[in-house]
Design a protein around this motif. Sequence first.
Motif, short mmCIF file in Angstrom:
data_model
loop_
_atom_site.label_atom_id
_atom_site.label_comp_id
_atom_site.label_asym_id
_atom_site.label_seq_id
_atom_site.Cartn_x
_atom_site.Cartn_y
_atom_site.Cartn_z
N UNK A 97 2.76 -15.80 14.60
CA UNK A 97 4.28 -16.06 14.09
C UNK A 97 4.42 -16.52 12.91
N UNK A 98 5.41 -16.20 12.05
CA UNK A 98 5.50 -16.55 10.78
C UNK A 98 6.83 -16.99 10.24
N UNK A 99 7.93 -16.86 11.09
CA UNK A 99 9.27 -17.15 10.34
C UNK A 99 10.32 -17.23 11.66
N UNK A 116 10.10 -14.12 14.29
CA UNK A 116 9.20 -13.11 13.84
C UNK A 116 7.77 -13.23 13.96
N UNK A 117 7.05 -12.25 14.20
CA UNK A 117 5.56 -12.10 14.33
C UNK A 117 5.10 -10.98 13.62
N UNK A 118 3.65 -10.99 13.10
CA UNK A 118 3.00 -9.96 12.60
C UNK A 118 1.64 -9.99 13.10
N UNK A 119 1.11 -8.86 13.14
CA UNK A 119 -0.19 -8.33 13.44
C UNK A 119 -0.99 -7.31 12.68
N UNK A 120 -2.38 -7.45 12.36
CA UNK A 120 -2.81 -6.26 11.83
C UNK A 120 -3.47 -5.67 13.00
N UNK A 121 -3.29 -4.26 12.91
CA UNK A 121 -3.71 -3.62 14.17
C UNK A 121 -4.75 -2.46 13.60
N UNK A 122 -5.98 -2.10 14.25
CA UNK A 122 -6.65 -0.92 13.85
C UNK A 122 -5.90 0.35 14.07
N UNK A 123 -6.01 1.27 13.36
CA UNK A 123 -5.13 2.44 13.46
C UNK A 123 -5.38 3.30 14.67
N UNK A 124 -6.55 3.22 15.42
CA UNK A 124 -6.79 3.75 16.62
C UNK A 124 -6.05 3.11 17.85
N UNK A 125 -5.67 1.85 17.56
CA UNK A 125 -4.75 1.20 18.65
C UNK A 125 -3.37 1.59 18.68
N UNK A 126 -3.05 2.19 17.71
CA UNK A 126 -1.61 2.69 17.98
C UNK A 126 -1.56 4.28 18.30
N UNK A 127 -2.67 4.74 18.58
CA UNK A 127 -2.36 6.04 19.15
C UNK A 127 -1.55 6.03 20.45
N UNK A 128 -1.56 5.01 21.14
CA UNK A 128 -0.64 5.12 22.52
C UNK A 128 0.59 5.03 22.01
#
Length: 239
Positions: A97-99, A116-128
């Motif tokens: 959470x950031x704001x 609002x929230x954010x996250x860093x996600x490995x590219x392969x995690x977005x394949x789905x």
Amino acid sequence: MSDEFVNNEEALKDYQANAFRTPDGYTSDILLFAMKEKKLHVLLIKRSQTNAEGHPNVEGGKWAVPGGFVNPDEDAYQAGVRELEEETGLTGITLTPFGVYDKPGRDPRGWIISRAHYAFVPLEALVKRVAGDDAAQVDLIPVSEAFRLPLAFDHETILSDAMEKITRELLLSTKMSDFLPEFFSAKELYEAIATAAYRDALPPFEVFESYLVLLPFIERDETGRYSFNQAVNAHSIFF
């Protein structure tokens, strides 16, 4: 009523909730960032022209951060996790959470407050990722291009604030190691930070390179390649 504490049931007998202006809704927004082709990308959805009931969708046709309304039995984090799965098909993502966004007029539907929230996600995690719920399209977009898109609600402000937050995280930690090979050159590190950080956060490359030898959490091998020492506490990458 005891002498020490007030009994809430007794205190609420004369309380009139309708005497106060309350928000019309509470939403949870999620910004997912990933490195693709050496550029920082953000996951955005294109809102459908119509909603699930077939009626015109608010801000339909514009790009938006994934998110939605918080249910009465959940908090904003739980809602974010649920909405993320509903709108993108992604699960198992840890959110930061950031704001909080509560400016009147930010949402045409009324006084809607958003966490609002954010996250860093490995590219392969977005394949789905898939388009679902009221999302017509889901796509990974370079952050620099995202600011030029027609963004819904106040999501340009939210994206800008998120970039400020993640720039600080990248520059004050070894988080960048998630987006680099185990061994890398000074130029690769510089370019990775430059593409992920907001605005002109870095000094000239020559200054950056000369500073690397002073950092205890970055090690250099006999070939001139660098690596992160995760066992050493990082205060800042370059200042």
